[in-house]
Write an enzyme that holds these catalytic residues in place. Structure first.
Site, mmCIF file in Angstrom:
data_model
loop_
_atom_site.group_PDB
_atom_site.id
_atom_site.type_symbol
_atom_site.label_atom_id
_atom_site.label_comp_id
_atom_site.label_asym_id
_atom_site.label_seq_id
_atom_site.Cartn_x
_atom_site.Cartn_y
_atom_site.Cartn_z
ATOM 1 N N LYS A 136 44.152 74.177 59.185
ATOM 2 C CA LYS A 136 44.642 75.563 59.305
ATOM 3 C C LYS A 136 45.938 75.736 58.530
ATOM 4 O O LYS A 136 46.598 76.768 58.646
ATOM 5 C CB LYS A 136 44.881 75.890 60.783
ATOM 6 C CG LYS A 136 43.620 75.899 61.617
ATOM 7 C CD LYS A 136 43.936 76.263 63.062
ATOM 8 C CE LYS A 136 43.659 75.103 63.972
ATOM 9 N NZ LYS A 136 44.131 75.310 65.335
ATOM 10 N N ARG A 164 38.923 47.138 61.523
ATOM 11 C CA ARG A 164 39.654 46.139 62.322
ATOM 12 C C ARG A 164 41.093 46.535 62.622
ATOM 13 O O ARG A 164 41.596 46.215 63.716
ATOM 14 C CB ARG A 164 39.532 44.739 61.723
ATOM 15 C CG ARG A 164 40.100 44.495 60.419
ATOM 16 C CD ARG A 164 39.194 43.640 59.550
ATOM 17 N NE ARG A 164 38.209 44.484 58.894
ATOM 18 C CZ ARG A 164 36.911 44.284 58.942
ATOM 19 N NH1 ARG A 164 36.424 43.271 59.601
ATOM 20 N NH2 ARG A 164 36.090 45.105 58.311
ATOM 21 N N THR A 165 41.771 47.216 61.724
ATOM 22 C CA THR A 165 43.157 47.595 62.041
ATOM 23 C C THR A 165 43.154 48.595 63.195
ATOM 24 O O THR A 165 43.943 48.475 64.146
ATOM 25 C CB THR A 165 43.845 48.200 60.805
ATOM 26 O OG1 THR A 165 43.650 47.324 59.702
ATOM 27 C CG2 THR A 165 45.328 48.384 61.040
ATOM 28 N N HIS A 196 50.684 47.016 53.737
ATOM 29 C CA HIS A 196 49.945 46.859 54.998
ATOM 30 C C HIS A 196 50.719 45.813 55.811
ATOM 31 O O HIS A 196 50.275 44.668 55.962
ATOM 32 C CB HIS A 196 48.516 46.397 54.690
ATOM 33 C CG HIS A 196 47.548 46.550 55.811
ATOM 34 N ND1 HIS A 196 47.912 46.819 57.116
ATOM 35 C CD2 HIS A 196 46.178 46.437 55.828
ATOM 36 C CE1 HIS A 196 46.824 46.887 57.876
ATOM 37 N NE2 HIS A 196 45.762 46.658 57.117
ATOM 38 N N ARG A 245 47.454 55.348 59.263
ATOM 39 C CA ARG A 245 46.952 54.887 57.971
ATOM 40 C C ARG A 245 46.623 56.114 57.149
ATOM 41 O O ARG A 245 45.909 57.010 57.605
ATOM 42 C CB ARG A 245 45.712 54.018 58.143
ATOM 43 C CG ARG A 245 45.034 53.721 56.816
ATOM 44 C CD ARG A 245 43.852 52.800 56.960
ATOM 45 N NE ARG A 245 44.277 51.429 57.210
ATOM 46 C CZ ARG A 245 43.452 50.384 57.112
ATOM 47 N NH1 ARG A 245 42.182 50.547 56.783
ATOM 48 N NH2 ARG A 245 43.892 49.162 57.347
HETATM 49 N N1 CP Z 1 41.971 44.257 57.020
HETATM 50 C C1 CP Z 1 41.866 45.584 57.247
HETATM 51 O O1 CP Z 1 42.829 46.347 57.070
HETATM 52 O O2 CP Z 1 40.638 46.008 57.660
HETATM 53 P P1 CP Z 1 40.220 47.493 58.019
HETATM 54 O O3 CP Z 1 40.286 48.289 56.726
HETATM 55 O O4 CP Z 1 38.835 47.397 58.582
HETATM 56 O O5 CP Z 1 41.213 48.037 59.009
#
Ligand code: CP
Length: 356
Positions: A104, A75-76, A158, A125
């Protein structure tokens, strides 16, 4: 395009609430949070009309975004990707280091610098904590810095999830005085759950909030977060008994066990039934209480709960897309283009709604 009904003079950008990098939730103050929530609602409303969606699409066609997600995400990733598309931003991605020149031997810093040569914002991420901050520091040293957005780093932070959680809480309590004064339970793996950790850091912005941490002892909220709450005078308590505290909660934020961080199958030692929500728990929740979850879920949240109007998590994940549109608008300093508009005027332009 015609903007019938819109005010002609854009609101000047507010320097006090400017955004560039989005790394830690600690930097968000109430004024900026309120502005982001308002902007999110405006964008959602605007996008409902064909004319409004077209207007949004034409805001940033000259910008490009890089998604560097080396840790899994549904979702993120998708909500940021679609947030970019809503604004006309073109996107490119690396989701697996094995497909990049890091295999590499290219360093992390050189990889980030390379992304910045091609794009105008990096959304990332990483499994390792501190990587987004490292990328932002690097950007601050080069001639063409681009903003870095932390889309989840390690088990630590997050921040954009925390923003969408604030928006969801704020909307859910809009008829009850907002987030101020509410009792919010957070349950599950609070030690390694970056969503709840980041959300706690935003709570300093709300008056008389009380937090209730519900977690197995070995997965209790960590001292860095608790120290921050104490420093800001935010009341919190800890328990392993959900049923004892459930009736007093205005919101219960459920999280899954973060087994991906296990080193010796630690999650297996937990009796998850004590930290789960099903129809029985719904019976103990206030009639106007809400259930949130950052998703993905595990066995801690029974799908039978989905049908209850107090289940807010599907709206919560959709809110994430709109809040991320708002964040991008702030970063590119286009918020005043939205704030001066009347979404109803766009709806009126739709006429026969050509997409229906
Ligand atoms: N809530 C959330 O971060 O979901 P994802 O890990 O699917 O991005």
């Amino acid at each position: 395009m015609s903007q019938e009904g819109a005010r002609q003079q854009p609101v000047p950008a507010d320097e006090d609430t400017e955004l560039f990098h989005v790394i830690d939730p600690q930097v968000f103050e109430r004024r900026l949070l309120d502005e982001l929530c308002d902007l999110t609602t405006r964008v959602r409303t605007l996008a409902k009309s064909y004319a409004g969606a077209r207007f949004l699409q034409e805001l940033l066609p000259n910008r490009r975004a890089m998604f560097y997600f080396t840790q899994p995400s549904t979702r993120t990733f998708l909500s940021f990707n679609n947030a970019c598309h809503i604004l006309g931003i073109r996107t490119s991605e690396i989701r697996d280091r094995s497909t990049s020149s890091e295999v590499k031997g290219e360093s992390f810093d050189d990889s980030i610098r390379t992304f910045s040569s091609y794009v105008d914002v990096i959304v990332m991420r990483a499994r390792e904590p501190g990587r987004a901050a490292q990328a932002a520091r690097l950007m601050d040293t080069i001639d063409r810095p681009v903003p870095v957005i932390n889309a989840g780093s390690g088990s630590d932070q997050h921040p954009t999830q925390a923003l969408l959680d604030i928006y969801t809480l704020d909307r859910s309590f809009s008829e009850r005085g907002g987030i101020d004064g509410k009792v919010i339970g957070m349950m599950g793996d609070l030690k390694r759950g970056r969503t709840v950790r980041s959300l706690c850091y935003l709570m300093k912005n709300y008056a008389d909030v009380r937090l209730v941490f519900i977690a197995p002892g070995q997965f209790a909220m960590q001292n860095d977060v608790k120290g921050h709450l104490e420093e800001h005078g935010i009341s919190f308590s800890e328990t392993e008994r959900l049923h004892t505290v459930l009736p007093e909660l205005d919101a219960l934020y459920v999280t899954r066990m973060q087994s991906e961080w296990d080193t010796a199958d630690e999650c297996r030692t937990v009796d998850l039934r004590r930290f789960s929500v099903g129809t029985r728990e719904l019976g103990m929740l206030k009639p106007d209480g809400i259930i949130m979850h950052p998703l993905p879920r595990g066995p801690e949240l029974d799908p039978a709960v989905d049908m209850d109007p107090r289940a807010m998590y599907w709206r919560q994940e959709r809110n994430g897309m709109w809040m991320r549109v708002a964040v991008l608008l702030k970063i590119f300093r286009l918020e005043s283009r939205i704030q001066c508009l009347d979404p109803e005027a766009f709806a009126a332009q739709d006429g026969d709604k050509p997409w229906e």
